[in-house]
Design an enzyme around this catalytic site. Structure first.
Site, mmCIF file in Angstrom:
data_model
loop_
_atom_site.group_PDB
_atom_site.id
_atom_site.type_symbol
_atom_site.label_atom_id
_atom_site.label_comp_id
_atom_site.label_asym_id
_atom_site.label_seq_id
_atom_site.Cartn_x
_atom_site.Cartn_y
_atom_site.Cartn_z
ATOM 1 N N GLY A 23 -110.249 -64.045 -112.974
ATOM 2 C CA GLY A 23 -110.639 -65.448 -112.839
ATOM 3 C C GLY A 23 -111.032 -65.842 -111.439
ATOM 4 N N ALA A 24 -111.624 -64.924 -110.686
ATOM 5 C CA ALA A 24 -111.976 -65.217 -109.290
ATOM 6 C C ALA A 24 -113.377 -65.790 -109.148
ATOM 7 C CB ALA A 24 -111.830 -63.959 -108.434
ATOM 8 N N ASN A 25 -113.919 -66.327 -110.227
ATOM 9 C CA ASN A 25 -115.256 -66.918 -110.167
ATOM 10 C C ASN A 25 -115.235 -68.374 -109.710
ATOM 11 O OD1 ASN A 25 -113.957 -67.329 -112.742
ATOM 12 N ND2 ASN A 25 -115.825 -68.323 -113.418
ATOM 13 N N GLY A 27 -112.269 -71.814 -108.097
ATOM 14 C CA GLY A 27 -110.924 -72.279 -107.812
ATOM 15 C C GLY A 27 -110.077 -71.354 -106.967
ATOM 16 N N GLY A 29 -108.836 -68.367 -107.541
ATOM 17 C CA GLY A 29 -109.251 -66.970 -107.493
ATOM 18 C C GLY A 29 -110.376 -66.723 -106.513
ATOM 19 N N SER A 139 -96.660 -71.290 -112.603
ATOM 20 C CA SER A 139 -97.006 -72.688 -112.366
ATOM 21 C C SER A 139 -95.740 -73.525 -112.403
ATOM 22 C CB SER A 139 -97.976 -73.159 -113.463
ATOM 23 O OG SER A 139 -98.053 -74.561 -113.537
ATOM 24 N N TYR A 165 -99.052 -74.914 -122.859
ATOM 25 C CA TYR A 165 -99.341 -74.484 -121.489
ATOM 26 C C TYR A 165 -98.048 -74.113 -120.761
ATOM 27 C CZ TYR A 165 -100.982 -74.453 -116.673
ATOM 28 O OH TYR A 165 -101.261 -74.076 -115.376
#
Length: 291
Positions: A23-25, A27, A29, A139, A165
């Site tokens: 998910g480093a695309n 935010g 990441g 989280s 969540y």
């Protein structure tokens, strides 16, 4: 223990070290990828949205590469794991938050399937290739989560997106702590550590399609939280400094601040809870660990 003043420019030299960040695309990441490559590391941006990933990689330069990974599809997880060479650190960062009810390709509830089960499978498949550590993002939402090991996919309960969540983020916490125990007992040099970003201004926190979105926007406007770059610091600290196996890191003022040792739910250290989640996760994903 607070790392007062610790920031991305204090990351130790990462030359020669290789990272995989899910998910480093965007935010957190993307902020991690930028900071690590600036310190000399090579980073694989592993994510579903390749267009966004390519833009991040091009802004970073030749130390970043892009690889397709859809954590909501176990066939994609397996294909990605097969194509990865040995590396040093896996950062389990990708996640979805407070979505309307949906299922993954394999029939898992989308939040548990993406946030926990996808990362569980990925970590198990990649573990023989990981040289140093696994960093799993939890989280503050783990504080309201529960582990329903016999109903991870919300087949027996009335669905609540925020409960789902919280459950998925507590599952991240339980998984990371149990993995640290198993690595230690097996004599492995690999560490499993955890982090949370506090309250970071990322798009993830404004997509629940509920009134909570307005609170999130208000919090960002009032600067209650912090930027994605600041929110990434606890994970960067956990990934690059000499931290203890099983340790958990977050902002020193809980929602914002410098990296510090963080508190977590006692459920994460309850061995029967750990065992039930591990067994259920192996059964659902078909992935077993070599530890």
């Amino acid at each position: 223990m607070t790392m007062s003043g610790w920031s991305a420019d204090r990351i130790p030299d990462q030359s020669g070290r290789r990272y995989v960040i899910t998910g480093a695309n965007s935010g957190l990441g993307a902020a991690m990828a930028e900071a690590l490559t600036a310190a000399g590391a090579e980073v694989t941006i592993a994510c579903r949205n390749l267009d966004k990933a390519e833009r991040v990689a091009s802004s970073i330069g030749d130390r970043a590469r892009v690889a397709e990974l859809n954590l909501a599809d176990l066939s994609s997880v397996r294909e990605f794991a097969t194509g990865v060479d040995d590396f040093d650190v896996l950062i389990n960062n990708a996640g979805v938050m407070a979505l309307p009810f949906a299922r993954t390709v394999d029939g898992f509830e989308m939040q548990m399937g993406t946030n926990h089960l996808g990362h569980f499978a990925l970590t198990g498949l990649l573990l023989p290739k990981i040289g140093e550590r696994v960093v799993t993002m939890s989280s503050l939402a783990q504080n309201w989560g529960r582990i329903h090991a016999d109903d991870l996919n919300w087949e027996r309960r009335r669905y609540n997106r925020w409960s789902a969540y919280g459950d998925s983020k507590l599952a991240n916490m339980v998984f990371g702590r149990e993995l640290s125990r198993r690595l230690t007992e097996s004599g492995s040099p690999v560490r499993s550590v955890l982090a949370h970003p506090g309250y970071a201004a990322t798009g993830l926190m404004r997509q629940s399609e509920t009134p909570v979105d307005y609170l999130m926007r208000a919090g960002e406007m009032l600067h209650v939280g912090q930027s994605a770059a600041q929110g990434a610091l606890p994970a960067l600290y956990a990934a690059t400094e000499d931290v203890a196996n099983g340790s958990y890191w977050g902002p020193d003022f809980v929602v914002r601040g410098a990296p510090a040792s963080a508190r977590y739910r006692s459920a994460a250290d309850d061995q029967p809870t750990r065992d039930r989640l591990w067994v259920a996760s192996e059964k659902l994903t078909g992935v077993t660990f070599e530890v």
